[in-house]
Design a protein around this motif. Structure first.
Motif, PDB file in Angstrom:
ATOM      1  N   GLN A  11     -31.834  61.928  61.632  1.00 30.56           N
ATOM      2  CA  GLN A  11     -31.026  62.345  62.776  1.00 30.56           C
ATOM      3  C   GLN A  11     -31.084  61.296  63.888  1.00 30.56           C
ATOM      4  O   GLN A  11     -30.069  61.006  64.531  1.00 30.56           O
ATOM      5  N   GLU A  12     -32.268  60.714  64.097  1.00 29.65           N
ATOM      6  CA  GLU A  12     -32.402  59.671  65.119  1.00 29.65           C
ATOM      7  C   GLU A  12     -31.579  58.440  64.755  1.00 29.65           C
ATOM      8  O   GLU A  12     -30.935  57.843  65.615  1.00 29.65           O
ATOM      9  N   ILE A  13     -31.582  58.058  63.478  1.00 25.30           N
ATOM     10  CA  ILE A  13     -30.796  56.901  63.030  1.00 25.30           C
ATOM     11  C   ILE A  13     -29.311  57.186  63.205  1.00 25.30           C
ATOM     12  O   ILE A  13     -28.545  56.329  63.652  1.00 25.30           O
ATOM     13  N   VAL A  14     -28.886  58.409  62.885  1.00 24.69           N
ATOM     14  CA  VAL A  14     -27.481  58.799  63.058  1.00 24.69           C
ATOM     15  C   VAL A  14     -27.093  58.700  64.524  1.00 24.69           C
ATOM     16  O   VAL A  14     -26.048  58.132  64.868  1.00 24.69           O
ATOM     17  N   GLN A  15     -27.915  59.230  65.409  1.00 26.20           N
ATOM     18  CA  GLN A  15     -27.595  59.208  66.838  1.00 26.20           C
ATOM     19  C   GLN A  15     -27.481  57.780  67.374  1.00 26.20           C
ATOM     20  O   GLN A  15     -26.628  57.494  68.220  1.00 26.20           O
ATOM     21  N   ARG A  16     -28.324  56.874  66.879  1.00 26.08           N
ATOM     22  CA  ARG A  16     -28.243  55.471  67.305  1.00 26.08           C
ATOM     23  C   ARG A  16     -26.961  54.815  66.797  1.00 26.08           C
ATOM     24  O   ARG A  16     -26.420  53.923  67.445  1.00 26.08           O
ATOM     25  N   GLU A  17     -26.468  55.253  65.646  1.00 27.43           N
ATOM     26  CA  GLU A  17     -25.282  54.637  65.041  1.00 27.43           C
ATOM     27  C   GLU A  17     -23.987  55.097  65.712  1.00 27.43           C
ATOM     28  O   GLU A  17     -23.023  54.342  65.792  1.00 27.43           O
ATOM     29  N   LEU A  18     -23.956  56.316  66.217  1.00 22.14           N
ATOM     30  CA  LEU A  18     -22.727  56.873  66.785  1.00 22.14           C
ATOM     31  C   LEU A  18     -22.414  56.266  68.149  1.00 22.14           C
ATOM     32  O   LEU A  18     -23.317  55.983  68.937  1.00 22.14           O
ATOM     33  N   ASP A  19     -21.120  56.076  68.412  1.00 19.29           N
ATOM     34  CA  ASP A  19     -20.687  55.683  69.752  1.00 19.29           C
ATOM     35  C   ASP A  19     -20.897  56.873  70.685  1.00 19.29           C
ATOM     36  O   ASP A  19     -21.004  58.019  70.250  1.00 19.29           O
ATOM     37  N   CYS A  20     -20.916  56.626  71.996  1.00 19.73           N
ATOM     38  CA  CYS A  20     -21.288  57.670  72.959  1.00 19.73           C
ATOM     39  C   CYS A  20     -20.369  58.896  72.907  1.00 19.73           C
ATOM     40  O   CYS A  20     -20.832  60.010  73.082  1.00 19.73           O
ATOM     41  N   ASP A  21     -19.074  58.721  72.636  1.00 17.79           N
ATOM     42  CA  ASP A  21     -18.175  59.870  72.603  1.00 17.79           C
ATOM     43  C   ASP A  21     -17.676  60.184  71.192  1.00 17.79           C
ATOM     44  O   ASP A  21     -16.719  60.919  71.017  1.00 17.79           O
ATOM     45  N   GLU A  22     -18.348  59.671  70.185  1.00 21.33           N
ATOM     46  CA  GLU A  22     -17.968  59.929  68.795  1.00 21.33           C
ATOM     47  C   GLU A  22     -18.561  61.268  68.350  1.00 21.33           C
ATOM     48  O   GLU A  22     -19.702  61.593  68.644  1.00 21.33           O
ATOM     49  N   ARG A  23     -17.764  62.040  67.617  1.00 18.52           N
ATOM     50  CA  ARG A  23     -18.163  63.392  67.230  1.00 18.52           C
ATOM     51  C   ARG A  23     -18.283  63.488  65.709  1.00 18.52           C
ATOM     52  O   ARG A  23     -17.384  63.073  64.979  1.00 18.52           O
ATOM     53  N   VAL A  24     -19.396  64.058  65.233  1.00 21.28           N
ATOM     54  CA  VAL A  24     -19.606  64.258  63.796  1.00 21.28           C
ATOM     55  C   VAL A  24     -18.831  65.495  63.361  1.00 21.28           C
ATOM     56  O   VAL A  24     -18.996  66.583  63.918  1.00 21.28           O
ATOM     57  N   VAL A  25     -17.977  65.328  62.350  1.00 21.39           N
ATOM     58  CA  VAL A  25     -17.172  66.415  61.809  1.00 21.39           C
ATOM     59  C   VAL A  25     -17.859  67.047  60.603  1.00 21.39           C
ATOM     60  O   VAL A  25     -17.800  68.258  60.393  1.00 21.39           O
ATOM     61  N   ILE A 115     -25.562  56.223  55.322  1.00 21.66           N
ATOM     62  CA  ILE A 115     -26.860  55.665  55.704  1.00 21.66           C
ATOM     63  C   ILE A 115     -27.764  55.870  54.497  1.00 21.66           C
ATOM     64  O   ILE A 115     -28.133  57.003  54.175  1.00 21.66           O
ATOM     65  N   ASP A 116     -28.067  54.770  53.810  1.00 22.55           N
ATOM     66  CA  ASP A 116     -28.880  54.808  52.590  1.00 22.55           C
ATOM     67  C   ASP A 116     -30.283  54.345  52.901  1.00 22.55           C
ATOM     68  O   ASP A 116     -30.482  53.242  53.408  1.00 22.55           O
ATOM     69  N   GLY A 117     -31.258  55.181  52.567  1.00 20.82           N
ATOM     70  CA  GLY A 117     -32.636  54.862  52.862  1.00 20.82           C
ATOM     71  C   GLY A 117     -33.377  54.293  51.683  1.00 20.82           C
ATOM     72  O   GLY A 117     -32.904  54.263  50.569  1.00 20.82           O
ATOM     73  N   TYR A 121     -33.110  50.759  55.832  1.00 18.10           N
ATOM     74  CA  TYR A 121     -31.874  51.537  55.809  1.00 18.10           C
ATOM     75  C   TYR A 121     -30.670  50.611  55.757  1.00 18.10           C
ATOM     76  O   TYR A 121     -30.619  49.608  56.461  1.00 18.10           O
ATOM     77  N   THR A 122     -29.696  50.974  54.909  1.00 16.19           N
ATOM     78  CA  THR A 122     -28.424  50.259  54.836  1.00 16.19           C
ATOM     79  C   THR A 122     -27.362  51.189  55.400  1.00 16.19           C
ATOM     80  O   THR A 122     -27.178  52.299  54.898  1.00 16.19           O
ATOM     81  N   ILE A 123     -26.685  50.735  56.431  1.00 12.33           N
ATOM     82  CA  ILE A 123     -25.670  51.554  57.092  1.00 12.33           C
ATOM     83  C   ILE A 123     -24.314  50.913  56.839  1.00 12.33           C
ATOM     84  O   ILE A 123     -24.092  49.746  57.160  1.00 12.33           O
ATOM     85  N   ARG A 124     -23.416  51.701  56.227  1.00  8.73           N
ATOM     86  CA  ARG A 124     -22.060  51.222  55.967  1.00  8.73           C
ATOM     87  C   ARG A 124     -21.092  52.105  56.734  1.00  8.73           C
ATOM     88  O   ARG A 124     -21.173  53.321  56.691  1.00  8.73           O
TER      89      ARG A 124
END
Length: 194
Positions: A11-25, A115-117, A121-124
């Motif tokens: 969850q922390e890695i996801v939050q770092r990857e998202l832009d400030c106003d980007e919303r997870v669907v 996000i592959d661990g 981690y590899t983030i595509r």
């Protein structure tokens, strides 16, 4: 809408990857399996490999425990690297299972993210323009893979190799494929107009 079952570290890695106003669907982790395709193939190959390396070391030792008091008794030790490689291949299903517990897939209002661990981690990130050739491979129960990108190349022997990237081993692959196609639709409309 980040799935609550996703571990805190992911969850922390996801939050770092998202832009400030980007919303997870949508978010999901792959269904962990010990025997995925590549891991199963390696495991089956490892059985005779490891057995032969043990047999070779035993044969080189004259089928007795070496005393190591003269140089001849050191010869069986040359089989140890092959034995260790066999153990590594036999444990490949455990590594595949472990890596799936460190992987998360996301669809946001702007892009698809994997996000592959593993050891790292590899983030595509796949923008809508990259989602045009998305397809799915589905099982009877609705689970399956949604393939976003195919990478093919020739190895040093000239044999063709293929890597498929996307959302692997997920529930309801059909609806996820539909979500990705809807995300890609504005980019497709712009492309048709130009």
């Amino acid at each position: 809408m980040l799935d609550a079952s996703i571990p805190l570290k992911l969850q922390e890695i996801v939050q770092r990857e998202l832009d400030c106003d980007e919303r997870v669907v949508w978010s999901e982790m792959p269904k962990p399996k010990y025997f995925s395709g590549p891991a199963l193939g390696m495991f089956l190959f490892a059985i005779p490999w490891t057995a032969f390396s043990v047999f070779w070391m035993a044969g080189a030792a004259g089928f007795k425990i070496p005393q190591f008091n003269n140089g001849e008794d050191l010869f069986p030790l040359f089989g140890i690297p092959f034995f260790l490689i066999g153990i590594g291949m036999l444990s490949s299903p455990l590594w595949a299972y472990r890596n799936s517990l460190r992987t998360v897939y996301l669809i946001t209002d702007r892009r698809a993210i994997t996000i592959d661990g593993g050891m790292s981690y590899t983030i595509r990130s796949y923008t809508p323009e990259k989602l045009n050739d998305t397809f799915r491979r589905e099982h009877k129960d609705g689970t399956g893979d949604v393939i976003i990108f195919r990478n093919s190349w020739r190895d040093s022997d000239g044999d063709k190799q293929m890597q498929e990237l996307g959302f692997l081993r997920i529930d309801d692959a059909k609806s996820i494929e539909l979500m990705l196609k809807q995300l890609a639709e504005p980019a497709n409309a712009r492309e048709r107009r130009s």
